[in-house]
Structures are given as structure tokens and as C-alpha cells.
Design a protein around this motif. Structure first.
Motif, short mmCIF file in Angstrom:
data_model
loop_
_atom_site.label_atom_id
_atom_site.label_comp_id
_atom_site.label_asym_id
_atom_site.label_seq_id
_atom_site.Cartn_x
_atom_site.Cartn_y
_atom_site.Cartn_z
N ASN A 102 -60.22 52.56 -11.56
CA ASN A 102 -59.62 52.70 -12.50
C ASN A 102 -58.38 52.07 -13.05
OD1 ASN A 102 -57.84 53.86 -14.67
ND2 ASN A 102 -56.71 55.23 -13.66
N LEU A 103 -58.77 50.95 -13.86
CA LEU A 103 -57.72 49.74 -13.77
C LEU A 103 -56.47 49.49 -14.55
CD1 LEU A 103 -58.43 46.83 -13.27
CD2 LEU A 103 -60.11 46.39 -14.98
N LEU A 104 -55.55 48.91 -14.50
CA LEU A 104 -54.82 48.90 -15.30
C LEU A 104 -54.24 47.00 -15.14
CD1 LEU A 104 -52.64 49.39 -17.51
CD2 LEU A 104 -50.28 49.59 -14.91
N TYR A 135 -46.10 55.27 -13.10
CA TYR A 135 -47.22 55.08 -14.32
C TYR A 135 -48.18 54.81 -12.97
CZ TYR A 135 -50.44 53.59 -17.44
OH TYR A 135 -51.62 53.40 -18.46
N LEU A 136 -48.08 53.92 -12.11
CA LEU A 136 -49.75 54.11 -10.88
C LEU A 136 -49.76 54.88 -10.16
CD1 LEU A 136 -48.47 50.49 -9.22
CD2 LEU A 136 -50.11 50.47 -11.01
N ARG A 137 -49.40 55.74 -9.90
CA ARG A 137 -49.35 57.30 -10.03
C ARG A 137 -49.60 58.44 -10.35
NH1 ARG A 137 -44.14 56.92 -5.34
NH2 ARG A 137 -45.36 55.73 -3.39
N ARG A 138 -49.01 58.41 -11.98
CA ARG A 138 -48.84 59.13 -12.64
C ARG A 138 -50.83 59.46 -13.20
NH1 ARG A 138 -47.37 59.77 -16.60
NH2 ARG A 138 -45.60 57.74 -16.37
N ASN A 139 -51.40 57.78 -13.68
CA ASN A 139 -52.39 57.64 -13.49
C ASN A 139 -53.75 57.35 -12.98
OD1 ASN A 139 -52.18 57.49 -17.24
ND2 ASN A 139 -50.02 56.21 -15.89
N ALA A 178 -43.46 44.13 -6.61
CA ALA A 178 -42.74 44.89 -5.84
C ALA A 178 -43.38 46.81 -5.74
CB ALA A 178 -41.47 45.12 -6.23
N ALA A 179 -44.56 47.15 -6.88
CA ALA A 179 -44.83 48.43 -7.51
C ALA A 179 -46.29 48.23 -6.19
CB ALA A 179 -45.03 48.47 -8.85
N ARG A 233 -48.95 50.10 -2.29
CA ARG A 233 -50.72 50.31 -1.58
C ARG A 233 -51.87 50.38 -2.99
NH1 ARG A 233 -48.66 48.92 3.37
NH2 ARG A 233 -51.44 48.48 3.31
N VAL A 234 -51.23 49.80 -4.42
CA VAL A 234 -52.10 49.78 -5.40
C VAL A 234 -52.64 48.17 -4.80
CG1 VAL A 234 -52.89 49.55 -8.15
CG2 VAL A 234 -51.59 51.45 -6.88
N PRO A 235 -54.03 47.89 -5.04
CA PRO A 235 -54.78 46.06 -4.64
C PRO A 235 -54.12 45.68 -5.93
CG PRO A 235 -56.36 48.14 -4.19
CD PRO A 235 -55.25 48.64 -4.96
N LEU A 236 -53.31 44.79 -5.74
CA LEU A 236 -52.89 44.09 -6.78
C LEU A 236 -53.81 42.18 -6.73
CD1 LEU A 236 -51.12 42.43 -9.40
CD2 LEU A 236 -49.63 42.14 -7.42
#
Ligand code: 3Y8
Ligand code: NAP
Length: 251
Positions: free
Chosen positions: A4-6, A60-64, A86-87, A92-95
Motif C-alpha cells: 500500500n504505496l505512498l 498519516y503513514l499509520r492511519r493509512n 525521520a518518519a 519502520r515503514v520501508p523508504l
């Protein structure tokens, strides 16, 4: 895990990645800051506006339930990129950053490197000249330190108020630009020097090639520092990183 990509967008590469992700049937959104009136259409759903700093992006990352963050912003969007590092460290969302290599001076280029916008302003101290300011709208006021010059401006949107430079002409146009178009623009306005950000990529490169062909000097603004993160210059790498076997994506 189904991605689930941003995608943090606003560049040609981001738009191309959206096309590849949509074509592969991936779920995700692309995000822009809301700097221009009519952002170009994107192949993934678009969200517009700041997140509210690092904390806002974490939320945002967590809610979505974002599983992968791709930073495909412009190399001068240093605050957004630092916030993403930083986020993603906190959640720990891969970047992965999708970037483009800086332009390198070629034979015939007459570049003067400066570290930032202030350095470009200082490099323009001196007698009246005809200057092409191809650095957008956000930093125009800083160039009013040298009101003696004629400034040719290029803006994405028509200015909604008076421009901060007394002797200037604004062209309202958005890239990607062409070498022929930029050479004609420089000739028509008898430009003597160009100010450019080292954006890299192809969308803003026309003016650099036009300056080379016309033998004009370029004040080249080097990129701001960005914290280290995983990077690639290739959409195919991003698709592999997302666990999607690359076929002929045609992008
Ligand atoms: C809002 C979103 C695509 C993306 C197109 C790229 C190429 C054309 C070249 C010149 C240089 C400049 C500027 C530029 C280029 C691409 C790419 C790129 C440079 C859009 C867009 C957004 C923006 C924001 C805008 C800035 C401004 C910078 C104009 C979309 C069209 C000068 C950077 O009026 C403003 O407030 C404009 C602000 C940030 C820099 C500034 O300081 O003014 N980009 N540009 C993004 C958002 O809201 O998040 O509509 O596409 C995107 C593009 N602009 O689809 O092919 O990939 O770099 N953008 C620079 O490089 O110097 C123009 O005139 O020669
Ligand atoms: P910036 O200075 O690094 O970011 C300032 C703030 O704008 C960020 O902290 C964030 O606000 C918000 N923001 C920036 N990019 C965003 C995005 N893609 N989605 C949501 N919010 C975003 O960025 P900038 O230089 O103003 O660039 C803004 C946008 O224009 C980016 O999308 C970039 O790719 C595009 N762009 C910039 C340039 C340039 O020359 N700077 C050139 C071409 C395209 P919060 O802190 O509230 O989250």
C-alpha cells in the motif's frame, strides 16, 4: 504483503512511477504539496497538502496503513525528504528515494557553482545584466537584492500580485521544456546569464543545453543536503523493491 504505496511526488519521475504502479495494479497514492494551481494528472489517486511535519507524516503513514514510502520529490525539496527519513525511521515503514543524478558540466559549459539561492544572488552583484531566473517563484524576492538587472522569469502559475523585481518579464509555462524553445526565449530576451538549480533529470535540462549552444554562462545552484537513505534512479528498481517482477513497463 500486498503493498500500500505512498509516493511523494511533484516530478517527472514520480509521474512515471505512478504510471508503472497503476499499470501493475498496485494500491497507493501520490502526494503533492499544493504549490501550483493545477497539478498535472497522475495515474494514482492524488492527495494535496502538507502532512504537518514529521509527526503529521507519522500519523498519516499509520492511519493509512502505508507499507512502502517512495520519496520521488525534487532534489531541492529537502525538508520533505528529511521528514520522510525521520518518519520512516519512527514507523519502520520501508523508504526508497527515486532520484535523478545531478547534471555534470559538459565541454562548452560555462558554469559557476554556488551552494544555494543566496550564493546565486551574490554571484549576480555587479552592473546591469539581462538574467534568466529559471528557479521558479518561491525564492524570487531574494533576487531583488540586485534591482539593476533585467530578469526573465518562468513561473508555473501567473503571479497573483506584483512581482518583487522592478525590471522583469514573466513567462508562464511549465516543463518539460525544449532546447529550441529555450534557445528562442534566451535570444528573444537577449539573455546574458542563466540561474538554474541542479535539478537533474530531463524536465528542466533544456535551458542548460540551450545555454551551452548559445555559449552563455550558467550560475548553477548545487543541491541542498539530504539525510542518507536508500536511493535509485530507476523506476524498474522501485517496482522490484515493491516485489513486482518487472515486465516491459514501457515507462
Ligand atoms: C507542484 C507538479 C511532470 C513533472 C514536471 C522535474 C520537471 C517540469 C522543471 C525552469 C525550471 C522549477 C519548478 C520545475 C520543473 C518539472 C516537473 C519541474 C522548475 C510542477 C508541479 C509542482 C511544481 C512546483 C514547482 C515549484 C518550483 C519548481 C517550477 C505538476 C509543475 C523552477 C524547479 O509557483 C510555485 O510555487 C512553484 C514551485 C516548487 C520551484 C520554486 O522555487 O518555485 N516546481 N512543479 C508540486 C507540489 O505541489 O507538490 O503539476 O506536475 C512539477 C515539475 N516541475 O509531470 O513531468 O521533474 O523537475 N519546477 C527547478 O528545477 O529549478 C522549472 O523554468 O527551467
Ligand atoms: P520542501 O521545501 O522540502 O517542503 C516544505 C513542506 O512542504 C514540507 O515540509 C511538507 O509540509 C510540504 N511538502 C513538500 N512536498 C510535499 C509533497 N510531495 N506532499 C505533501 N507535502 C509536501 O518542498 P518544496 O521545495 O516546497 O517542494 C514542494 C513540492 O514541489 C514537492 O512535491 C517537490 O517535489 C515539488 N517540486 C519542487 C521543486 C523545487 O525546486 N523545490 C521543483 C520541482 C518540483 P509538511 O511539513 O506540513 O508535511
Amino acid at each position: 504483503m500486498t503493498p500500500n504505496l505512498l509516493i511523494l511526488g511533484g516530478t517527472t519521475e514520480a509521474r512515471r512511477l505512478c504510471g508503472a504502479a497503476a499499470q501493475a495494479g498496485l494500491t497507493g497514492k501520490v502526494s503533492m504539496a499544493g504549490r501550483v494551481d493545477r497539478p498535472a494528472p497522475q495515474a494514482l489517486p492524488l492527495r494535496v497538502g502538507g502532512f504537518g511535519g514529521v509527526a503529521g507524516l507519522v500519523d498519516y503513514l499509520r492511519r493509512n496503513d502505508v507499507t512502502h514510502l517512495v520519496d520521488a520529490t525534487h532534489p531541492f525539496a529537502a525538508q520533505m525528504s528529511a521528514n520522510a527519513v525521520a518518519a520512516c525511521a519512527e514507523t519502520r515503514v520501508p523508504l526508497l528515494a527515486l532520484t535523478r543524478a545531478p547534471w555534470q558540466a559538459q565541454p562548452g559549459d560555462r558554469w559557476q557553482h554556488v551552494p544555494d539561492i543566496a550564493g546565486a544572488v551574490a554571484a549576480l552583484d555587479g552592473p546591469k545584466r539581462r538574467v534568466m531566473l529559471a528557479v521558479g517563484r518561491m525564492h524570487l524576492a531574494e533576487f531583488s537584492a540586485n534591482p539593476q538587472h533585467f530578469h526573465l522569469l518562468r513561473l508555473v502559475d501567473a503571479s497573483d500580485g506584483p512581482l518583487p523585481l522592478p525590471d522583469c518579464h514573466a513567462v508562464v509555462d511549465r516543463g518539460p521544456f525544449t532546447v529550441e524553445g529555450d534557445m528562442a526565449l534566451m535570444r528573444h530576451h537577449r539573455i546574458a546569464v542563466i540561474v538554474a538549480k541542479n535539478a537533474g533529470g530531463t524536465g528542466a535540462q533544456a535551458k542548460i543545453i540551450a545555454a551551452r549552444q548559445l555559449g552563455l554562462p550558467v550560475i548553477m545552484i548545487d543541491r541542498p543536503a539530504i539525510p542518507p537513505r536508500r536511493e535509485t534512479h530507476f523506476v524498474d528498481d522501485v517496482m522490484r523493491w515493491l516485489g513486482h517482477e518487472v515486465t516491459d513497463l514501457g515507462v
